[in-house]
Design a protein around this motif. Structure first.
Motif, PDB file in Angstrom:
ATOM      1  N   TYR A  20      36.080  50.163  38.078  1.00  0.00           N
ATOM      2  CA  TYR A  20      35.470  49.251  38.859  1.00  0.00           C
ATOM      3  C   TYR A  20      33.942  49.651  38.932  1.00  0.00           C
ATOM      4  CZ  TYR A  20      33.933  45.736  42.172  1.00  0.00           C
ATOM      5  OH  TYR A  20      33.166  44.553  42.802  1.00  0.00           O
ATOM      6  N   ARG A  23      31.632  49.156  35.542  1.00  0.00           N
ATOM      7  CA  ARG A  23      31.420  47.921  35.277  1.00  0.00           C
ATOM      8  C   ARG A  23      29.861  47.550  35.655  1.00  0.00           C
ATOM      9  NH1 ARG A  23      35.538  44.192  38.267  1.00  0.00           N
ATOM     10  NH2 ARG A  23      33.888  42.776  37.807  1.00  0.00           N
ATOM     11  N   LEU A  62      39.665  48.847  47.210  1.00  0.00           N
ATOM     12  CA  LEU A  62      39.985  48.262  45.740  1.00  0.00           C
ATOM     13  C   LEU A  62      41.636  47.877  45.705  1.00  0.00           C
ATOM     14  CD1 LEU A  62      38.612  47.698  42.963  1.00  0.00           C
ATOM     15  CD2 LEU A  62      40.130  49.618  42.110  1.00  0.00           C
ATOM     16  N   HIS A  88      42.016  44.645  40.992  1.00  0.00           N
ATOM     17  CA  HIS A  88      40.657  45.164  40.594  1.00  0.00           C
ATOM     18  C   HIS A  88      39.651  44.612  41.237  1.00  0.00           C
ATOM     19  CE1 HIS A  88      42.989  47.147  37.541  1.00  0.00           C
ATOM     20  NE2 HIS A  88      43.318  46.092  36.784  1.00  0.00           N
TER      21      HIS A  88
END
Length: 208
Positions: A20, A23, A62, A88
């Motif tokens: 995550y 990203r 998360l 996510h």
């Protein structure tokens, strides 16, 4: 031991939280290690709260599997759902974490849900230790601000039917596929009966 397992149980593939973060910014193993050491796996039962309205919250998480909703309870006892979270998503009461004040909202599991959580204080300390985390914090804040701004514009500028049509045409297919209708109605700002009427009208118009 639980924290150590949370950071190392995904041998052979990137940990979901690290993926995550990736990203937004890539982390070296050295940068990831202190956050990995603070992770705690959690399981929520259906209707169990991760954040309680009116209580200070100090954790982020998360969402790995399952679904949650962000909601608040009005003084008259009516609940209003404002957002949904799926796999996510990073979830938290950010205002409460930042200010230490009681959370204005609750976060509730809609189905059995697994999370990996960590204290906001750990992330805040990493801002000072590793510049990459400060960049991550800025970028994720901008990301959430865009989502909040879009949601506010939707509620203020669109009619209930326009909101429903926007939902149908959006990428938020998980809401339509996995969320009970009464929660979707609350999310759109209407009663379940009104949502049924809107759906019938939209379906009738689409058949013409």
């Amino acid at each position: 031991v639980r924290a150590l397992l949370a950071g190392t149980m995904y041998l052979g593939r990137m940990h979901p939280l690290r993926a995550y973060i990736h990203r937004f910014v890539p982390l070296t193993d050295a940068e990831w290690a202190p956050l990995a050491a603070a992770l705690v796996p959690r399981r929520l039962r259906r209707r169990e709260l991760f954040v309680t309205q009116g209580v200070p919250s100090t954790e982020l998480a998360l969402l790995e599997t399952g679904a949650c909703r962000l909601f608040y309870t009005r003084p008259d006892g009516e609940e209003r759902t404002t957002y949904f979270f799926f796999e996510h998503h990073l979830i938290a009461s950010y205002h409460s974490c930042l200010t230490g004040q009681p959370s204005a909202f609750g976060i509730e599991a809609l189905v059995p849900t697994t999370l990996v959580s960590f204290p906001y204080g750990v992330l805040r300390s990493l801002y000072d230790q590793w510049p990459v985390y400060e960049r991550f914090g800025r970028l994720v804040a901008e990301y959430h601000l865009l989502g909040t701004d879009a949601r506010l514009a939707e509620l203020l500028l669109l009619s209930p039917e326009q909101r429903y049509r926007a939902l149908l045409s959006s990428h938020k297919t998980k809401i339509l596929e996995r969320i009970p209708q009464h929660y979707i109605a609350s999310y759109l700002g209407v009663t379940p009966v009104s949502l049924s009427r809107i759906r019938a009208r939209v379906q009738a118009e689409d058949r013409v």
